[in-house]
Design an enzyme around this catalytic site. Structure first.
Site, PDB file in Angstrom:
ATOM      1  N   ARG A  91      -6.917   0.345  21.810  1.00 52.84           N
ATOM      2  CA  ARG A  91      -6.710  -1.088  21.594  1.00 52.84           C
ATOM      3  C   ARG A  91      -6.119  -1.780  22.818  1.00 52.84           C
ATOM      4  O   ARG A  91      -5.301  -1.193  23.524  1.00 52.84           O
ATOM      5  CB  ARG A  91      -5.798  -1.299  20.380  1.00 52.84           C
ATOM      6  CG  ARG A  91      -6.489  -0.825  19.105  1.00 52.84           C
ATOM      7  CD  ARG A  91      -5.596  -0.797  17.905  1.00 52.84           C
ATOM      8  NE  ARG A  91      -6.384  -0.434  16.726  1.00 52.84           N
ATOM      9  CZ  ARG A  91      -6.664   0.820  16.356  1.00 52.84           C
ATOM     10  NH1 ARG A  91      -6.200   1.829  17.053  1.00 52.84           N
ATOM     11  NH2 ARG A  91      -7.414   1.059  15.299  1.00 52.84           N
ATOM     12  N   HIS A 116     -11.869  -0.237  21.393  1.00 53.80           N
ATOM     13  CA  HIS A 116     -12.968   0.560  21.957  1.00 53.80           C
ATOM     14  C   HIS A 116     -14.022  -0.280  22.689  1.00 53.80           C
ATOM     15  O   HIS A 116     -15.235  -0.095  22.487  1.00 53.80           O
ATOM     16  CB  HIS A 116     -13.638   1.400  20.870  1.00 53.80           C
ATOM     17  CG  HIS A 116     -12.753   2.491  20.312  1.00 53.80           C
ATOM     18  ND1 HIS A 116     -11.774   3.120  21.056  1.00 53.80           N
ATOM     19  CD2 HIS A 116     -12.699   3.080  19.081  1.00 53.80           C
ATOM     20  CE1 HIS A 116     -11.172   4.038  20.311  1.00 53.80           C
ATOM     21  NE2 HIS A 116     -11.705   4.027  19.107  1.00 53.80           N
ATOM     22  N   HIS A 192     -15.544  10.388  21.091  1.00 55.16           N
ATOM     23  CA  HIS A 192     -15.060  10.068  19.750  1.00 55.16           C
ATOM     24  C   HIS A 192     -15.750  10.884  18.645  1.00 55.16           C
ATOM     25  O   HIS A 192     -16.084  10.357  17.581  1.00 55.16           O
ATOM     26  CB  HIS A 192     -15.232   8.562  19.489  1.00 55.16           C
ATOM     27  CG  HIS A 192     -14.287   7.988  18.481  1.00 55.16           C
ATOM     28  ND1 HIS A 192     -14.396   8.235  17.127  1.00 55.16           N
ATOM     29  CD2 HIS A 192     -13.210   7.187  18.627  1.00 55.16           C
ATOM     30  CE1 HIS A 192     -13.434   7.586  16.490  1.00 55.16           C
ATOM     31  NE2 HIS A 192     -12.694   6.950  17.373  1.00 55.16           N
ATOM     32  N   GLU A 323      -9.198  12.498  20.957  1.00 55.11           N
ATOM     33  CA  GLU A 323      -9.680  11.596  22.007  1.00 55.11           C
ATOM     34  C   GLU A 323      -8.754  11.642  23.209  1.00 55.11           C
ATOM     35  O   GLU A 323      -7.800  10.883  23.294  1.00 55.11           O
ATOM     36  CB  GLU A 323      -9.746  10.162  21.484  1.00 55.11           C
ATOM     37  CG  GLU A 323     -10.523   9.975  20.206  1.00 55.11           C
ATOM     38  CD  GLU A 323     -10.146   8.652  19.529  1.00 55.11           C
ATOM     39  OE1 GLU A 323     -10.202   7.589  20.164  1.00 55.11           O
ATOM     40  OE2 GLU A 323      -9.772   8.691  18.343  1.00 55.11           O
TER      41      GLU A 323
END
Ligand SMILES: *[C@@H]1O[C@H](CO)[C@@H](O)[C@H](O)[C@H]1NC(C)=O
Ligand SMILES: *[C@@H]1O[C@H](CO)[C@@H](O)[C@H](O)[C@H]1NC(C)=O
Length: 363
Positions: A91, A116, A192, A323
């Site tokens: 974010r 993203h 992801h 991630e």
């Protein structure tokens, strides 16, 4: 082969992946990689992993990542399933930042924040297949994408190369590189995939045992935007410094895990162990190494009624994401390591997955 030498040969290989940006009329398709017992299926939509088949402790194969059966479902996906996310993963608070006196307004896609890479990030574009070798000693695929100046609000042209390679005995290497062509820009890429070592259609991951080599997290507010604080995990539900069953700790976190770990002892260049996941029923083990500073550990909080492969419906905690990445919202936190890539410099992010199995242990 040692880790360093396998990494070196991969770096050389990935270097060939670089192209000067060109508009891409590439067809969208599925591509396979196969070596020994491991096979992967990928698509150039989002440079995504579609499936990963691995043997269990008895040699039985299962597909251990969440995904879809058709391209249409990839195009309408809202969970970033299996994809490469960017230009800036995670974010960005207020979908804006200042760089060198210029204010950049980005495309907000989660309330007033960017998640993203915006409404059409790298997970939602067609990548070019630069090379593909399905089998042999080092099966690999190299995807490239040219992101243009102003795309989703980001400055400058950026050429990205993502390579997936099967190496050694049951190892998957992922190399992400990016070159800024004309302006400095923030870059933070992440892979992801949602992993479920019991099989993508085996239910939730709460019984998985997880070990994360990070003593601190970057604390977040109620919108999951970093506050700038770096907090110790010791004595909190975030503590995975020893292997713990996810479900034994998640009760204290109403929406599960969605947090960035500050990985211990990572200099930004060396490959360090980031996490180990062990699924006891199948015996499958995933070990992840990276040169990245952080690891966003996400337990699929927002998965709900997602119709996946074979018609199986993915629900909350149906998979977990590892991630590796830079710290989230770094552009707005001067105390976080910079994610700015200037022209002439290359962003380099490596992931190495080592898959194995462990026999059952009896207590
Ligand atoms: C790859 O995945 C797609 C979509 O699920 C499927 O149609 C295709 O048959 C798969 N290919 C291989 C080789 O598994
Ligand atoms: C900021 O601007 C100065 C002067 O134009 C330049 O020398 C410097 O490289 C810039 N820094 C970044 C990160 O772009």
């Amino acid at each position: 082969m040692s880790e360093t030498s396998t990494l070196c040969c991969f770096i050389i290989l990935a270097a060939f992946g670089f192209v000067n940006g060109s508009t891409n009329n590439q067809k969208i398709g599925f591509y396979e990689l196969k070596k020994g017992d491991i096979s992967l299926n990928l698509t150039n939509w989002g440079a995504s992993i579609v499936s990963v088949y691995l043997p269990d402790k008895n040699g039985k194969l299962a597909d251990v990542v969440l995904g879809y059966d058709s391209l249409e479902e990839y195009k309408t996906d809202s969970t970033y399933i299996g994809a490469i996310v960017g230009r800036v993963a995670n974010r960005i608070g207020g979908a804006q930042f200042n760089l060198n006196g210029t204010h950049y307004k980005l495309v907000a896609n989660e309330g007033k924040n960017m998640l993203h890479g915006g409404l059409r990030g790298f997970s939602d574009v067609v990548w070019k297949v630069k090379r593909h070798k399905k089998d042999g000693q080092a099966p690999h695929i190299v995807f490239t994408y040219h992101s243009v100046d102003g795309e989703q609000g980001f400055p400058g042209d950026l050429v990205i190369t993502v390579s997936y390679l099967l190496i050694g005995n049951s190892q998957l290497s992922v190399i992400m590189k990016a070159r800024a062509l004309n302006k400095p820009t923030p870059v933070n890429l992440a892979q992801h995939s949602y992993w479920n070592l019991g099989g993508h259609n085996s239910g939730d991951i709460l019984s998985n045992e997880v070990h994360i080599f990070g003593s601190h997290i970057t604390s977040v507010d109620s919108n999951l935007i970093p506050t700038g604080k770096i907090a110790a995990v010791k004595g909190t539900p975030y503590d995975f410094l020893k292997p713990y069953i996810i479900g034994s700790k998640i009760k204290d976190l109403p929406s599960g895990y969605d947090i960035n770990y500050v990985l211990d002892g990572v200099s930004g260049h060396d490959m360090k162990r980031a996490a180990v996941v062990h699924e006891k029923k199948s015996g499958r083990v995933l070990e992840l190494f990276t040169n990245a500073l952080g690891l966003q550990f996400y337990t699929g909080t927002f998965l709900k009624d997602v119709k996946g492969k074979g018609g199986y419906v993915y629900q909350q905690h149906g998979g977990l994401c590892l991630e590796t990445q830079a710290f989230p919202d770094s552009v707005n936190h001067p105390n976080f390591p910079s994610t700015i890539v200037s022209p002439g410099k290359t962003y380099k992010h490596y992931m190495l997955f080592k898959f194995s199995t462990k026999p059952s242990s009896h207590h």
